[in-house]
Write an enzyme that holds these catalytic residues in place. Structure first.
Site, PDB file in Angstrom:
ATOM      1  N   CYS A 114       0.808  -1.221   0.000  1.00  0.00           N
ATOM      2  CA  CYS A 114       0.000   0.000   0.000  1.00  0.00           C
ATOM      3  C   CYS A 114       0.841   1.272   0.000  1.00  0.00           C
ATOM      4  CB  CYS A 114      -0.955  -0.004   1.189  1.00  0.00           C
ATOM      5  SG  CYS A 114      -2.078  -1.423   1.207  1.00  0.00           S
ATOM      6  N   HIS A 253      -3.137   7.311   2.340  1.00  0.00           N
ATOM      7  CA  HIS A 253      -3.599   5.993   1.930  1.00  0.00           C
ATOM      8  C   HIS A 253      -4.982   5.750   2.527  1.00  0.00           C
ATOM      9  CE1 HIS A 253      -4.009   1.793   1.230  1.00  0.00           C
ATOM     10  NE2 HIS A 253      -3.652   1.417   2.439  1.00  0.00           N
ATOM     11  N   ASN A 283      -9.888  -0.084   0.403  1.00  0.00           N
ATOM     12  CA  ASN A 283      -8.424  -0.068   0.331  1.00  0.00           C
ATOM     13  C   ASN A 283      -7.987  -0.620  -1.020  1.00  0.00           C
ATOM     14  OD1 ASN A 283      -5.678  -0.499   0.568  1.00  0.00           O
ATOM     15  ND2 ASN A 283      -5.772  -1.379   2.622  1.00  0.00           N
TER      16      ASN A 283
END
Length: 326
Positions: A114, A253, A283
């Site tokens: 990520c 993020h 996500n």
């Protein structure tokens, strides 16, 4: 004369299928209210069989090139941040390079989960600043829904698929571009977010079915994320000689709304300076930060000359932050 890596164009790509929390209620012991309260996520995009990290990346790349008014033949480097490439190898970046016609470009994947886009942007901007190349295409793309155990509500509710890309070009005599980046890692936490199967430790044809599905220790990951986001942001600001007050927009993020809110409060950032789209996409791993940048541009919240701070964290454990004057 200092050369800066300036963002010239940006693009994105999303799978067709929208999977809502209400949809997940049909297959999991969960509810829309429970998911929303714990994560802030209301829906996410799930790639179909014909939609892959490669196909999403190509679409995002072509939009970014058109936005930048740059021909693919000018691209000298393609960097694709992903942990869900179409193959174990070769690099999916090579497939993208060929598909878009970037015939003069080198290409490689960056595996930083990520935080992948943070790492990939640092790679490409550094090569531009040192004169090795003039123009680069940086992509963040993941299709982690293809790696999920859809019976595990702790992970199935969190992830979605997407891709986003930026074109970077070297410019002199400008204050625009990538200002500073910080990168960190702590491999002692590798076990907290992991997909064990498919490597040389648990090869294909060995191990158990669960070894080939994403696994995450939620509590440990949450604690790490809250600390990592604040740590990286403070350090990149210190490195640049700037303060939180200098930041016009914060694009973190998009993993969990509670993590974003906690980080923003620790940094002292007001709500109007924090970009959030986790409710729409969940996500999306390496695509998360650039997808946020894309939507911020389209909504008029990110305009040329503004300072944007990005931060990412994920499996590795890895984390980092970029400061960019857009």
């Amino acid at each position: 004369m200092f050369t800066r890596a300036v963002v010239q164009g940006i693009g994105h790509s999303l799978p067709r299928k929208v999977l809502t929390n209400v949809d997940l209620e049909q297959t999991l012991d969960t509810s829309d209210e429970w998911i929303t309260q714990r994560t802030g996520i209301r829906e996410r995009r799930v790639s179909s069989e014909d939609e892959t990290t490669f196909s999403l990346s190509v679409t995002a790349a072509r939009e970014a090139l058109a936005c930048a008014e740059v021909d693919a033949g000018e691209i000298e480097l393609v960097v694709l941040a992903t942990i869900s490439g179409d193959y174990v190898w070769p690099a999916t970046a090579c497939l993208v390079q060929d598909a878009i016609g970037a015939r003069h470009a080198g290409a490689f994947d960056v595996s930083a989960a990520c935080a992948g886009f943070i790492y990939a942007l640092s790679n490409a901007s550094s090569m531009i600043e040192t004169g090795q190349i003039k123009t680069a295409l940086v992509i963040g793309a993941d299709t982690l829904t293809k790696q999920l155990d859809w019976t595990d509500r702790s992970t199935a509710i969190l992830f979605g698929d997407a891709a986003s890309a930026v074109v970077l070009k070297g410019q002199n005599d400008t204050d625009r571009g990538v200002i500073k980046t910080v990168l960190f890692s702590d491999g002692s936490g590798a076990k907290h977010i992991i997909l064990e199967g498919g490597g040389t430790r648990v090869p294909f044809g060995q191990g158990e079915e669960r070894d080939f599905k994403l696994r995450m220790a939620g509590k440990e990951t949450y604690r790490f994320a809250v600390q990592a986001m604040g740590d990286a942001c403070h350090k990149v600001l210190d490195k640049a000689g700037l303060t939180v007050e200098d930041v016009d927009l914060f694009v973190p993020h998009q993993a969990n709304l509670r993590i974003i809110d906690s980080a923003a409060k620790r940094l002292g950032l007001p709500e109007e300076k924090v970009f959030v789209n986790v409710h729409k996409y969940g996500n999306t791993s390496a695509a998360s930060v650039p997808l946020g940048l894309y939507e911020a541009v389209k909504e008029g919240r990110l305009q040329p000359g503004m300072i944007v701070m990005t931060v990412g964290f994920g499996a590795g454990l890895v984390w980092g932050a970029n400061l960019i004057r857009w």
